[in-house]
Design a protein around this motif. Sequence first.
Motif, short mmCIF file in Angstrom:
data_model
loop_
_atom_site.label_atom_id
_atom_site.label_comp_id
_atom_site.label_asym_id
_atom_site.label_seq_id
_atom_site.Cartn_x
_atom_site.Cartn_y
_atom_site.Cartn_z
N PRO A 86 0.85 -1.33 -0.05
CA PRO A 86 -0.18 0.47 0.14
C PRO A 86 1.05 1.59 0.15
O PRO A 86 0.43 2.38 -0.22
N GLU A 87 2.42 1.07 0.57
CA GLU A 87 2.72 2.52 0.38
C GLU A 87 3.25 2.81 -0.63
O GLU A 87 3.02 3.92 -1.13
N LYS A 88 3.93 1.96 -1.52
CA LYS A 88 3.80 1.98 -3.21
C LYS A 88 3.05 2.69 -4.02
O LYS A 88 3.19 2.93 -4.72
N ILE A 89 1.19 1.84 -3.61
CA ILE A 89 0.16 2.03 -4.65
C ILE A 89 -0.13 3.69 -3.83
O ILE A 89 -0.24 4.30 -4.54
N MET A 90 0.68 3.81 -3.01
CA MET A 90 0.15 5.69 -1.88
C MET A 90 0.37 6.36 -3.25
O MET A 90 0.97 7.49 -3.31
N LYS A 91 2.40 5.98 -2.94
CA LYS A 91 3.76 6.51 -3.75
C LYS A 91 2.58 6.66 -5.21
O LYS A 91 3.69 8.13 -6.11
N MET A 92 2.41 5.85 -5.96
CA MET A 92 2.13 6.27 -7.26
C MET A 92 1.12 7.03 -7.74
O MET A 92 0.72 7.24 -8.71
N MET A 93 0.06 6.65 -6.58
CA MET A 93 -1.39 8.29 -6.60
C MET A 93 -0.85 8.74 -6.82
O MET A 93 -1.17 9.89 -7.61
N VAL A 94 0.09 9.35 -5.72
CA VAL A 94 0.85 10.93 -5.61
C VAL A 94 1.87 11.15 -6.98
O VAL A 94 2.20 12.41 -6.90
N SER A 95 1.69 10.64 -8.03
CA SER A 95 2.92 10.24 -8.24
C SER A 95 2.44 11.82 -9.47
O SER A 95 3.68 12.79 -10.14
N SER A 96 1.59 11.95 -9.11
CA SER A 96 0.90 13.16 -10.66
C SER A 96 -0.49 13.34 -9.93
O SER A 96 -1.03 12.82 -9.61
N GLU A 97 -0.56 15.01 -10.27
CA GLU A 97 -2.28 15.70 -10.08
C GLU A 97 -3.41 15.14 -10.75
O GLU A 97 -4.11 14.21 -10.13
N GLU A 98 -3.04 13.86 -12.16
CA GLU A 98 -3.79 14.21 -12.62
C GLU A 98 -3.96 12.20 -12.12
O GLU A 98 -5.61 11.88 -12.32
N ARG A 99 -3.36 11.68 -12.20
CA ARG A 99 -3.39 10.25 -11.71
C ARG A 99 -3.96 10.63 -9.78
O ARG A 99 -4.90 9.04 -9.88
#
Length: 276
Positions: A86-99
């Motif tokens: 989940p930590e990696k998923i959260m970092k991917m989620m905030v990698s861009s505002e569009e995502r």
Amino acid sequence: MFETTPRNVGGIRDFNKIEIAGFAPNYIETNLSAIEGPAASPINKLQENQDFSGETKNNLIMLMAMLGARSPQQREHIDSQLSEIPEKIMKMMVSSEERYDSVIENDYKTAEKSELIDYEKMKELVNSDNYNVSLTQEFLIKLELKMMQEIEIQLHKRNWILTKSTAESGEYITSDKPVSLVWKKLVGINPYSPGYGLLETTVYFPITKNLALLGTFDDLQNQSDFLLSDAIREFVANLNTLFIHNCYDYIYTSKTKNFFYYSKNNQMELGSGILK
């Protein structure tokens, strides 16, 4: 080195405690006792007749499956590995505002706007690492019970050798990781961890100071199980050395400390030398 009782080194408070509506907190503990308790009688029978079959075999394999799947160290390892997801998923989620907006739009359609965190605040929180992600004990216990079932299936598929130590060979030791699963070929480094269902692996389990089991997928003289009695000293020393290297923190031996192992310089030594 110190002398103690199994309770003092083999028990962790609330390790099996659950908080699930409709179930008593000690529900898991009570049911697991039904596995541990019946193992005592087969062990005594095995010492008397060296017959690893029938109910004796079933109970001991179930015990091995439980010990192979459940330990504080194993649980901590699984928790740490799965918590990273989940930590990696959260970092991917905030990698861009569009995502981030896409996730919010797809997964939180019914949420009130006041309940949502804007992108910049969420990104700051996630990248700060100022939080912990952990799994519930109930989830980890459920996972362990599933692992027990799968391990038990694979253990039943193996052929087993029962080895018996002698006064000449010295005793077997055990450890806080009593079930050892290793690759058969120790030459070279295998990049993968051994699995209970993989063919080129062996399972070792010291039952008592005088008896140990070896489980393999090899055809053992066209017999499903047989007894290899009176193990030689070199064999017992090799197994004890494996148990020492495979333990988490502790090895356990009888008060006599009458066991042999191989030291770092590959010399066979008496166990009293390592326990100083």
